[in-house]
Motif scaffolding. Structure first.
Motif, short mmCIF file in Angstrom:
data_model
loop_
_atom_site.label_atom_id
_atom_site.label_comp_id
_atom_site.label_asym_id
_atom_site.label_seq_id
_atom_site.Cartn_x
_atom_site.Cartn_y
_atom_site.Cartn_z
N PHE A 309 0.83 -1.20 0.00
CA PHE A 309 0.00 0.00 0.00
C PHE A 309 0.87 1.26 0.00
O PHE A 309 1.82 1.39 0.76
CB PHE A 309 -0.96 0.00 1.19
N GLY A 310 0.54 2.16 -0.94
CA GLY A 310 1.24 3.43 -1.03
C GLY A 310 2.60 3.36 -1.68
O GLY A 310 3.23 4.38 -1.94
N GLU A 313 1.58 1.65 -5.53
CA GLU A 313 0.23 1.11 -5.51
C GLU A 313 -0.60 1.77 -6.61
O GLU A 313 -0.50 2.98 -6.84
CB GLU A 313 -0.43 1.37 -4.15
N LEU A 326 0.19 5.66 -6.60
CA LEU A 326 0.72 6.26 -5.37
C LEU A 326 2.14 5.79 -5.16
O LEU A 326 2.40 4.58 -5.12
CB LEU A 326 -0.13 5.86 -4.17
N MET A 440 0.25 10.47 2.50
CA MET A 440 -0.20 9.22 1.87
C MET A 440 -1.23 8.51 2.75
O MET A 440 -2.26 8.03 2.28
CB MET A 440 0.99 8.30 1.62
N ARG A 444 -4.89 8.10 1.10
CA ARG A 444 -5.15 6.77 0.57
C ARG A 444 -6.55 6.26 0.90
O ARG A 444 -7.22 5.67 0.04
CB ARG A 444 -4.10 5.77 1.07
N PHE A 456 -5.50 0.05 5.03
CA PHE A 456 -4.04 -0.12 5.07
C PHE A 456 -3.58 -1.21 6.02
O PHE A 456 -2.51 -1.78 5.86
CB PHE A 456 -3.37 1.22 5.45
#
Length: 458
Positions: A309-310, A313, A326, A440, A444, A456
């Motif tokens: 994640f992030g 992503e 991201l 982020m 997100r 997340f």
């Protein structure tokens, strides 16, 4: 009895927070540690622990390792949310143990902050430690690189039975090999990603850590990484145990490399783009192999992993025309590698940079002036440029001084991430969003709710 109470309160706090719709990643561990400070010593007794620490690449590396254990059919848990202080680590262990503190999984993958590692290492029992690299990070939080290096080194000394995986290309990281008694496994990249790659003017390790003479290099990959050698005292890059020997492709969404995994060469498709992810992949190959995972499974894990994640992503904008990407940045080295990646984007795109100065980001944002933007704003395919975050105007000034070929820098004020999401979705071309950590983490969920995606911590 105190182990039981620690586990109990942790579960209760987790239950309450999750009912409130919160992540419950650190607070439960903080409460548990109030009951029993050394509860990790009990919880980690019968678990095979793999710890990942270092400046850049921790979360991605943990997820690749997770993929390896999953494909190997092992039972495991991971502090997936990235809550990498002792509170988050403790909560992850408790939630994967019985109420009496007995582990319910065979393996634990622990992402650990460099400064928190010293405290975690006093209690935990680790089998493998992967040190990704050491770069200059947020100076107001971590100090100079030697501070970070010493913190990791002292932590490792608390884990004499662990196999330590070190980046052979990082003169800072590899220097630990002279001072720790552990079994050491090295990894690295034997070739430059670009033939004309040169050392940056601002380097985190220009001079020998032992005698202070300037390093000579046979090649560079990025930052201070590469074939370093001190011609005064003889300290130099070793031949890595796990090495990328050739890079066939370095694309936006993947790389193809030839890698020597401890004696046998294999062609491997790294399933995420960026030179830094080639390092993450070969480092994870070293860590997984050190944990006893078969070579074929290691290769399969690298080839199937699709991002954290992030971190590279990707969200589908929903129009069938473009993607929203991201890419988290936290320091000059990581940001520079992101701009190097963006330089390779050929299709029309929109760039959005979001800069915060919260505690987890570092209050001092002067580090953005050490970022090499690699001429990305001179590229004709960059159609629009936006800035956002608490320090959006600082980011705008930095970009203005870089030069934008007459393009307007558009400002999204007041951390309005709903507006940012609207803009990204409406572009009709690929969008690359480059946020710092708290930016982020705040934006997100907006994208995940609108475009689909897990929380997340999931």
């Amino acid at each position: 009895m105190r182990v039981f109470l620690s586990c109990l309160v942790c579960r209760l706090v987790t239950f309450i927070l999750q009912k409130m719709g919160r992540g419950a990643t650190s607070m439960p561990g903080k409460v548990a540690l109030k009951v029993k400070r050394n509860v990790l010593a009990d919880l980690s007794k019968n678990v095979k622990v793999i710890i990942v620490t270092g400046t850049n690449g921790k979360t991605t590396s943990c997820r690749i390792i997770e993929e390896g254990l999953k494909e190997a059919g092992k039972s495991y848990f991971i502090n997936k949310s990235g809550a990498n202080l002792i509170t988050g680590v403790t909560a992850a262990f408790i939630m994967n143990s019985t109420i009496t503190g007995k582990a319910t999984k065979e393996y634990a993958i622990v992402e650990c902050d460099e400064n928190a590692f010293k405290e975690v290492s006093r209690y935990i029992r680790a089998d493998v430690v992967l040190v990704t690299n050491v770069f200059r990070d947020q100076l107001d939080r971590y100090g100079e690189v030697t501070h970070t290096l010493n913190a990791i080194k002292e932590s490792v000394k608390n884990l004499p039975n662990a196999v330590i995986c070190l980046d052979a290309d990082c003169s800072l990281t590899y220097s630990m090999s002279r001072e720790i008694p552990n079994k050491i496994v090295t990894f690295g990249v034997n070739v430059p990603f670009e033939e004309d790659a040169k050392a940056p003017e601002i380097s985190d390790a220009k001079y020998c850590i032992f005698c202070k003479h300037e390093y000579s290099y046979t090649y560079h990959t990025y930052g201070h990484l590469g074939g370093f050698e001190c011609r005064n005292c003889g300290y130099k890059r070793p031949e890595p145990d796990f090495a990328v020997t050739a890079v066939s492709e370095l694309k936006q969404d993947h790389s193809v490399v030839v890698a020597d995994l401890g004696g046998s060469e294999n062609i491997i498709r790294v399933n995420i783009g960026g030179a830094y992810n080639v390092y993450n992949a070969i480092g994870c190959a070293a860590a997984l192999s050190s944990a006893g995972i078969p070579e074929k499974t290691v290769i399969s894990a690298i080839e199937h992993f699709d991002g954290a994640f992030g971190r590279m992503e990707q969200f589908d904008a929903g129009d069938g025309k473009h993607k929203i990407n991201l890419i988290l940045v936290k320091n000059p080295a990581g940001f520079t590698q992101t701009t190097n990646f963006l330089r390779g984007v050929e299709e029309d795109c929109t760039l959005i940079f979001s800069l915060n100065d919260n505690g987890a980001d570092g209050r001092d944002v002067s580090w953005i002036w050490d970022v090499d933007f690699n001429g990305i704003f001179k590229k004709q395919n960059v159609k629009e440029i936006y800035v956002s975050g608490k320090r959006c105007y600082d980011m705008a000034i930095r970009i203005k001084y870089e030069g934008t070929q007459g393009r307007e820098i558009k400002v999204i004020e007041n951390e309005d991430y709903s507006k940012l999401c609207d803009i990204a979705v409406s572009q009709g071309r690929d969008v690359y969003i480059v946020p710092t950590y708290t930016s982020m983490m705040t934006m997100r969920p907006v994208f995940a709710k609108r475009l689909g995606g897990k929380e997340f911590w999931e």
